[in-house]
Design a protein around this motif. Structure first.
Motif, mmCIF file in Angstrom:
data_model
loop_
_atom_site.group_PDB
_atom_site.id
_atom_site.type_symbol
_atom_site.label_atom_id
_atom_site.label_comp_id
_atom_site.label_asym_id
_atom_site.label_seq_id
_atom_site.Cartn_x
_atom_site.Cartn_y
_atom_site.Cartn_z
ATOM 1 N N ALA A 1 0.854 -1.161 -0.102
ATOM 2 C CA ALA A 1 0.059 -0.038 -0.076
ATOM 3 C C ALA A 1 0.853 1.398 0.126
ATOM 4 C CB ALA A 1 -1.036 -0.218 1.310
ATOM 5 N N ALA A 2 1.951 1.250 0.881
ATOM 6 C CA ALA A 2 2.809 2.477 0.921
ATOM 7 C C ALA A 2 3.479 2.737 -0.616
ATOM 8 C CB ALA A 2 3.761 2.397 2.184
ATOM 9 N N TYR A 3 3.810 1.368 -1.171
ATOM 10 C CA TYR A 3 4.547 1.629 -2.456
ATOM 11 C C TYR A 3 3.961 2.218 -3.511
ATOM 12 C CZ TYR A 3 7.009 0.216 -6.612
ATOM 13 O OH TYR A 3 7.755 0.202 -7.944
ATOM 14 N N LEU A 4 2.363 1.983 -3.404
ATOM 15 C CA LEU A 4 1.534 2.170 -4.637
ATOM 16 C C LEU A 4 1.028 3.752 -4.435
ATOM 17 C CD1 LEU A 4 -0.552 -1.323 -4.953
ATOM 18 C CD2 LEU A 4 0.960 -0.004 -6.446
ATOM 19 N N ASP A 5 0.906 3.968 -3.183
ATOM 20 C CA ASP A 5 0.093 5.445 -3.164
ATOM 21 C C ASP A 5 0.933 6.260 -1.923
ATOM 22 O OD1 ASP A 5 -1.242 7.793 -3.162
ATOM 23 O OD2 ASP A 5 -3.226 6.679 -2.787
ATOM 24 N N HIS A 6 1.671 7.213 -1.978
ATOM 25 C CA HIS A 6 2.472 7.633 -1.123
ATOM 26 C C HIS A 6 1.167 8.591 0.022
ATOM 27 C CE1 HIS A 6 6.435 7.336 -2.744
ATOM 28 N NE2 HIS A 6 5.752 7.693 -3.849
ATOM 29 N N ALA A 7 0.195 9.089 -0.677
ATOM 30 C CA ALA A 7 -0.775 9.553 0.315
ATOM 31 C C ALA A 7 -1.198 8.683 1.426
ATOM 32 C CB ALA A 7 -1.939 10.087 -0.454
ATOM 33 N N ILE A 8 -1.209 7.393 1.265
ATOM 34 C CA ILE A 8 -1.547 6.306 2.110
ATOM 35 C C ILE A 8 -0.360 5.914 3.057
ATOM 36 C CG2 ILE A 8 -2.512 3.979 2.383
ATOM 37 C CD1 ILE A 8 -4.098 4.366 0.239
ATOM 38 N N ARG A 9 0.802 6.113 2.735
ATOM 39 C CA ARG A 9 2.040 5.981 3.422
ATOM 40 C C ARG A 9 1.774 6.034 5.044
ATOM 41 N NH1 ARG A 9 7.474 6.969 0.936
ATOM 42 N NH2 ARG A 9 6.720 5.279 -0.449
ATOM 43 N N PRO A 10 1.479 7.170 5.504
ATOM 44 C CA PRO A 10 1.251 7.400 7.128
ATOM 45 C C PRO A 10 0.559 6.264 7.746
ATOM 46 C CG PRO A 10 0.715 9.528 5.830
ATOM 47 C CD PRO A 10 1.062 8.443 5.073
ATOM 48 N N GLU A 11 -1.028 5.963 6.928
ATOM 49 C CA GLU A 11 -1.758 4.832 7.673
ATOM 50 C C GLU A 11 -0.694 3.558 7.592
ATOM 51 O OE1 GLU A 11 -2.554 7.012 5.228
ATOM 52 O OE2 GLU A 11 -4.471 7.869 6.204
ATOM 53 N N ALA A 12 -0.198 3.409 6.260
ATOM 54 C CA ALA A 12 0.439 1.905 6.161
ATOM 55 C C ALA A 12 1.631 1.739 7.117
ATOM 56 C CB ALA A 12 1.018 2.052 4.769
ATOM 57 N N LEU A 13 2.066 2.904 7.487
ATOM 58 C CA LEU A 13 3.412 3.001 8.461
ATOM 59 C C LEU A 13 2.621 2.781 9.962
ATOM 60 C CD1 LEU A 13 6.113 3.223 9.318
ATOM 61 C CD2 LEU A 13 5.659 5.820 9.253
ATOM 62 N N LEU A 14 1.382 3.115 10.047
ATOM 63 C CA LEU A 14 0.968 2.918 11.385
ATOM 64 C C LEU A 14 0.648 1.260 11.358
ATOM 65 C CD1 LEU A 14 -0.597 3.756 14.138
ATOM 66 C CD2 LEU A 14 -2.614 4.333 12.788
ATOM 67 N N VAL A 15 0.059 0.784 10.438
ATOM 68 C CA VAL A 15 -0.190 -0.659 10.587
ATOM 69 C C VAL A 15 1.112 -1.513 10.803
ATOM 70 C CG1 VAL A 15 -0.944 -2.697 9.012
ATOM 71 C CG2 VAL A 15 -2.095 -0.633 9.047
ATOM 72 N N ALA A 16 2.118 -0.956 10.151
ATOM 73 C CA ALA A 16 3.697 -1.855 10.354
ATOM 74 C C ALA A 16 4.192 -1.450 11.566
ATOM 75 C CB ALA A 16 4.567 -1.118 9.440
ATOM 76 N N ARG A 17 3.800 -0.449 12.198
ATOM 77 C CA ARG A 17 4.053 -0.509 13.674
ATOM 78 C C ARG A 17 3.229 -1.118 14.618
ATOM 79 N NH1 ARG A 17 4.513 6.143 13.753
ATOM 80 N NH2 ARG A 17 6.791 6.344 12.914
ATOM 81 N N MET A 18 1.942 -1.405 14.290
ATOM 82 C CA MET A 18 1.141 -2.299 15.071
ATOM 83 C C MET A 18 1.704 -3.747 14.892
ATOM 84 S SD MET A 18 -2.589 -0.205 14.471
ATOM 85 C CE MET A 18 -3.343 -1.585 15.705
ATOM 86 N N CYS A 19 2.032 -3.968 13.733
ATOM 87 C CA CYS A 19 2.567 -5.533 13.480
ATOM 88 C C CYS A 19 3.666 -5.646 14.439
ATOM 89 C CB CYS A 19 3.050 -5.898 12.225
ATOM 90 S SG CYS A 19 1.700 -5.695 10.894
ATOM 91 N N VAL A 20 4.726 -4.611 14.571
ATOM 92 C CA VAL A 20 5.931 -4.861 15.221
ATOM 93 C C VAL A 20 5.413 -4.871 16.881
ATOM 94 C CG1 VAL A 20 7.928 -3.563 15.929
ATOM 95 C CG2 VAL A 20 7.529 -3.770 13.620
ATOM 96 N N LEU A 21 4.755 -3.948 17.231
ATOM 97 C CA LEU A 21 4.352 -4.017 18.475
ATOM 98 C C LEU A 21 3.577 -5.426 18.950
ATOM 99 C CD1 LEU A 21 2.922 -0.523 19.138
ATOM 100 C CD2 LEU A 21 4.935 -1.264 20.103
ATOM 101 N N ARG A 22 2.785 -5.830 18.037
ATOM 102 C CA ARG A 22 2.054 -7.097 18.496
ATOM 103 C C ARG A 22 3.285 -8.127 18.553
ATOM 104 N NH1 ARG A 22 -3.579 -8.244 16.092
ATOM 105 N NH2 ARG A 22 -4.943 -6.594 17.253
ATOM 106 N N GLU A 23 4.119 -8.187 17.780
ATOM 107 C CA GLU A 23 5.314 -9.314 17.691
ATOM 108 C C GLU A 23 6.156 -9.008 19.050
ATOM 109 O OE1 GLU A 23 7.498 -12.271 16.493
ATOM 110 O OE2 GLU A 23 5.797 -11.850 15.647
ATOM 111 N N LEU A 24 6.409 -7.725 19.324
ATOM 112 C CA LEU A 24 7.287 -7.692 20.851
ATOM 113 C C LEU A 24 6.409 -8.115 21.849
ATOM 114 C CD1 LEU A 24 8.622 -4.272 20.015
ATOM 115 C CD2 LEU A 24 9.667 -6.278 20.051
ATOM 116 N N VAL A 25 4.885 -7.797 21.905
ATOM 117 C CA VAL A 25 4.266 -8.114 23.107
ATOM 118 C C VAL A 25 4.106 -9.648 23.148
ATOM 119 C CG1 VAL A 25 1.752 -7.775 24.122
ATOM 120 C CG2 VAL A 25 2.990 -6.179 23.163
#
Length: 68
Positions: free
Chosen positions: A40-64
């Motif tokens: 999603a982030a690659y296809l549309d730069h306008a969506i990048r902040p939302e995609a980054l948020l999802v990526a951060r949530m993935c990392v946090l879930r993995e850590l938890v």
């Protein structure tokens, strides 16, 4: 005109990927979620902040999940 139509298609595909990323995240499929968010982030730069948020949530879930 064709370039703008192509950009609309890319934005629609990016939204689709972002939706799939959120769905995978909700199901606990972190690797798939991260891959979809990246697409999603690659296809549309306008969506990048939302995609980054999802990526951060993935990392946090993995850590938890890894610590407990």
């Amino acid at each position: 005109m064709l370039a703008s139509a192509g950009m609309g298609i890319a934005a629609d595909r990016a939204r689709l990927h972002l939706g799939r990323a959120v769905t995978f995240l909700e199901q606990g499929m972190l690797r798939e979620s991260l891959a979809e968010a990246n697409s999603a982030a690659y296809l549309d730069h306008a969506i990048r902040p939302e995609a980054l948020l999802v990526a951060r949530m993935c990392v946090l879930r993995e850590l938890v999940g890894g610590s407990g």
